[in-house]
Write a protein that holds these residues in place. Structure first.
Motif, PDB file in Angstrom:
ATOM      1  N   HIS A   5     -61.981   0.451  37.925  1.00 37.16           N
ATOM      2  CA  HIS A   5     -61.077   0.843  36.839  1.00 37.16           C
ATOM      3  C   HIS A   5     -59.695   0.924  37.480  1.00 37.16           C
ATOM      4  O   HIS A   5     -59.484   1.725  38.389  1.00 37.16           O
ATOM      5  CB  HIS A   5     -61.504   2.209  36.283  1.00 37.16           C
ATOM      6  CG  HIS A   5     -60.500   2.823  35.358  1.00 37.16           C
ATOM      7  ND1 HIS A   5     -60.806   3.163  34.081  1.00 37.16           N
ATOM      8  CD2 HIS A   5     -59.203   3.161  35.539  1.00 37.16           C
ATOM      9  CE1 HIS A   5     -59.736   3.696  33.495  1.00 37.16           C
ATOM     10  NE2 HIS A   5     -58.746   3.700  34.375  1.00 37.16           N
ATOM     11  N   HIS A  34     -59.291  -2.972  33.086  1.00 37.86           N
ATOM     12  CA  HIS A  34     -58.300  -2.299  32.238  1.00 37.86           C
ATOM     13  C   HIS A  34     -56.999  -3.081  32.278  1.00 37.86           C
ATOM     14  O   HIS A  34     -56.747  -3.873  31.415  1.00 37.86           O
ATOM     15  CB  HIS A  34     -58.059  -0.832  32.592  1.00 37.86           C
ATOM     16  CG  HIS A  34     -58.870   0.089  31.758  1.00 37.86           C
ATOM     17  ND1 HIS A  34     -58.645   0.288  30.425  1.00 37.86           N
ATOM     18  CD2 HIS A  34     -59.929   0.858  32.076  1.00 37.86           C
ATOM     19  CE1 HIS A  34     -59.528   1.139  29.937  1.00 37.86           C
ATOM     20  NE2 HIS A  34     -60.329   1.493  30.927  1.00 37.86           N
ATOM     21  N   ASP A  93     -65.234  -1.857  26.990  1.00 39.00           N
ATOM     22  CA  ASP A  93     -64.988  -0.493  27.463  1.00 39.00           C
ATOM     23  C   ASP A  93     -65.684   0.513  26.551  1.00 39.00           C
ATOM     24  O   ASP A  93     -65.180   1.598  26.292  1.00 39.00           O
ATOM     25  CB  ASP A  93     -63.490  -0.186  27.545  1.00 39.00           C
ATOM     26  CG  ASP A  93     -63.193   1.074  28.361  1.00 39.00           C
ATOM     27  OD1 ASP A  93     -63.943   1.358  29.302  1.00 39.00           O
ATOM     28  OD2 ASP A  93     -62.211   1.774  28.041  1.00 39.00           O
ATOM     29  N   LEU A 140     -56.398   3.691  21.803  1.00 42.72           N
ATOM     30  CA  LEU A 140     -55.490   4.683  22.379  1.00 42.72           C
ATOM     31  C   LEU A 140     -54.022   4.429  22.050  1.00 42.72           C
ATOM     32  O   LEU A 140     -53.158   5.213  22.429  1.00 42.72           O
ATOM     33  CB  LEU A 140     -55.673   4.723  23.898  1.00 42.72           C
ATOM     34  CG  LEU A 140     -57.059   5.169  24.383  1.00 42.72           C
ATOM     35  CD1 LEU A 140     -57.179   4.998  25.888  1.00 42.72           C
ATOM     36  CD2 LEU A 140     -57.350   6.601  23.959  1.00 42.72           C
ATOM     37  N   ALA A 149     -59.761  -0.591  24.161  1.00 44.67           N
ATOM     38  CA  ALA A 149     -59.193   0.679  24.631  1.00 44.67           C
ATOM     39  C   ALA A 149     -57.715   0.766  24.275  1.00 44.67           C
ATOM     40  O   ALA A 149     -57.242   1.808  23.801  1.00 44.67           O
ATOM     41  CB  ALA A 149     -59.398   0.818  26.135  1.00 44.67           C
ATOM     42  N   GLU A 168     -54.824   1.360  34.211  1.00 42.58           N
ATOM     43  CA  GLU A 168     -54.779   1.641  32.781  1.00 42.58           C
ATOM     44  C   GLU A 168     -53.560   2.490  32.457  1.00 42.58           C
ATOM     45  O   GLU A 168     -52.799   2.173  31.550  1.00 42.58           O
ATOM     46  CB  GLU A 168     -56.046   2.368  32.321  1.00 42.58           C
ATOM     47  CG  GLU A 168     -55.999   2.741  30.841  1.00 42.58           C
ATOM     48  CD  GLU A 168     -57.156   3.597  30.375  1.00 42.58           C
ATOM     49  OE1 GLU A 168     -57.347   3.698  29.162  1.00 42.58           O
ATOM     50  OE2 GLU A 168     -57.861   4.183  31.228  1.00 42.58           O
ATOM     51  N   GLY A 200     -64.625   8.131  24.592  1.00 48.53           N
ATOM     52  CA  GLY A 200     -63.294   8.673  24.826  1.00 48.53           C
ATOM     53  C   GLY A 200     -62.142   7.710  24.607  1.00 48.53           C
ATOM     54  O   GLY A 200     -61.062   8.105  24.194  1.00 48.53           O
ATOM     55  N   SER A 201     -62.371   6.418  24.884  1.00 50.69           N
ATOM     56  CA  SER A 201     -61.238   5.496  24.798  1.00 50.69           C
ATOM     57  C   SER A 201     -61.535   4.214  24.027  1.00 50.69           C
ATOM     58  O   SER A 201     -60.614   3.472  23.704  1.00 50.69           O
ATOM     59  CB  SER A 201     -60.750   5.128  26.203  1.00 50.69           C
ATOM     60  OG  SER A 201     -61.757   4.435  26.905  1.00 50.69           O
ATOM     61  N   SER A 202     -62.789   3.952  23.722  1.00 54.67           N
ATOM     62  CA  SER A 202     -63.114   2.729  22.995  1.00 54.67           C
ATOM     63  C   SER A 202     -64.511   2.860  22.382  1.00 54.67           C
ATOM     64  O   SER A 202     -65.466   2.271  22.876  1.00 54.67           O
ATOM     65  CB  SER A 202     -63.052   1.517  23.934  1.00 54.67           C
ATOM     66  OG  SER A 202     -63.196   0.322  23.202  1.00 54.67           O
TER      67      SER A 202
END
Length: 195
Positions: free
Chosen positions: A28, A51, A102, A80, A76, A31, A106-108
């Protein structure tokens, strides 16, 4: 390796230890900020750096000629409200790119790869052919499974789907909500809800 998480030095230590244990890294990276994650991943032979919403010319240059696949996660960025990875800049520099969902709460919170392909074409200006290639062949490489998956080729696992008739191949990417997938095959067998 990102802002507020592992530093470049910490990441390098983790990667060295993992390599000694026979593991190849997927990182990762970049990002939240230009973090050095791309460079440390390339330096340690990471399979992919994932990312990449925060990228510049130095990161693209580091990836050029390496075996590390840049993997873009437009779901993501969409969820976001972030900048999308600079796919066109990477492709212009001669890099292959992979696409992934992803998929996480939480993000996707969507594993819909069709939407990922659509976002790549609509928001990241990839052609539909580039997006499909990135979601199949290049993604298989980024996961280390390209010997058996990623394309419809004799000897590979027969995972594929059939669509309704379409006016063009491009329609698949751009008509992102039109239900097109009619039949799904996994390992050569038709998949149904009861499978």
């Amino acid at each position: 390796c990102d802002a507020g998480f592992f530093t470049v030095d910490e990441t390098a230590r983790i990667l060295k230890k993992g390599r000694k244990l026979g593991l190849r890294a997927k990182i990762h990276a970049n990002e939240l900020a230009v973090s050095g994650g791309v460079q440390v991943g390339v330096a340690h032979g990471a399979l992919s750096v994932d990312h990449l919403e925060s990228m510049g010319p130095r990161e693209i240059e580091a990836l050029a000629g390496s075996e590390t696949m840049p993997t873009l996660l437009p779901g993501a960025a969409f969820f976001l409200g972030m900048n999308y990875p600079p796919a066109r800049d990477m492709i212009r520099a001669g890099l292959g790119v992979a696409l992934a969902s992803d998929y996480n709460p939480g993000s996707s919170p969507s594993g819909n790869m069709r939407m990922v392909v659509s976002l790549a074409s609509i928001r990241m200006r990839m052609t539909p052919a580039e997006a499909v290639n990135a979601a199949t062949m290049n993604s298989a490489y980024a996961m280390g499974v390209s010997r058996d998956y990623g394309s419809i080729t004799p000897g590979k696992v027969a995972n594929f789907f059939l669509t309704a008739p379409m006016p063009s191949v491009e329609f698949f990417s751009y008509a992102y909500q039109t239900p097109l997938i009619r039949r799904v095959f996994l390992r050569g067998e038709e998949y149904t809800e009861q499978s």
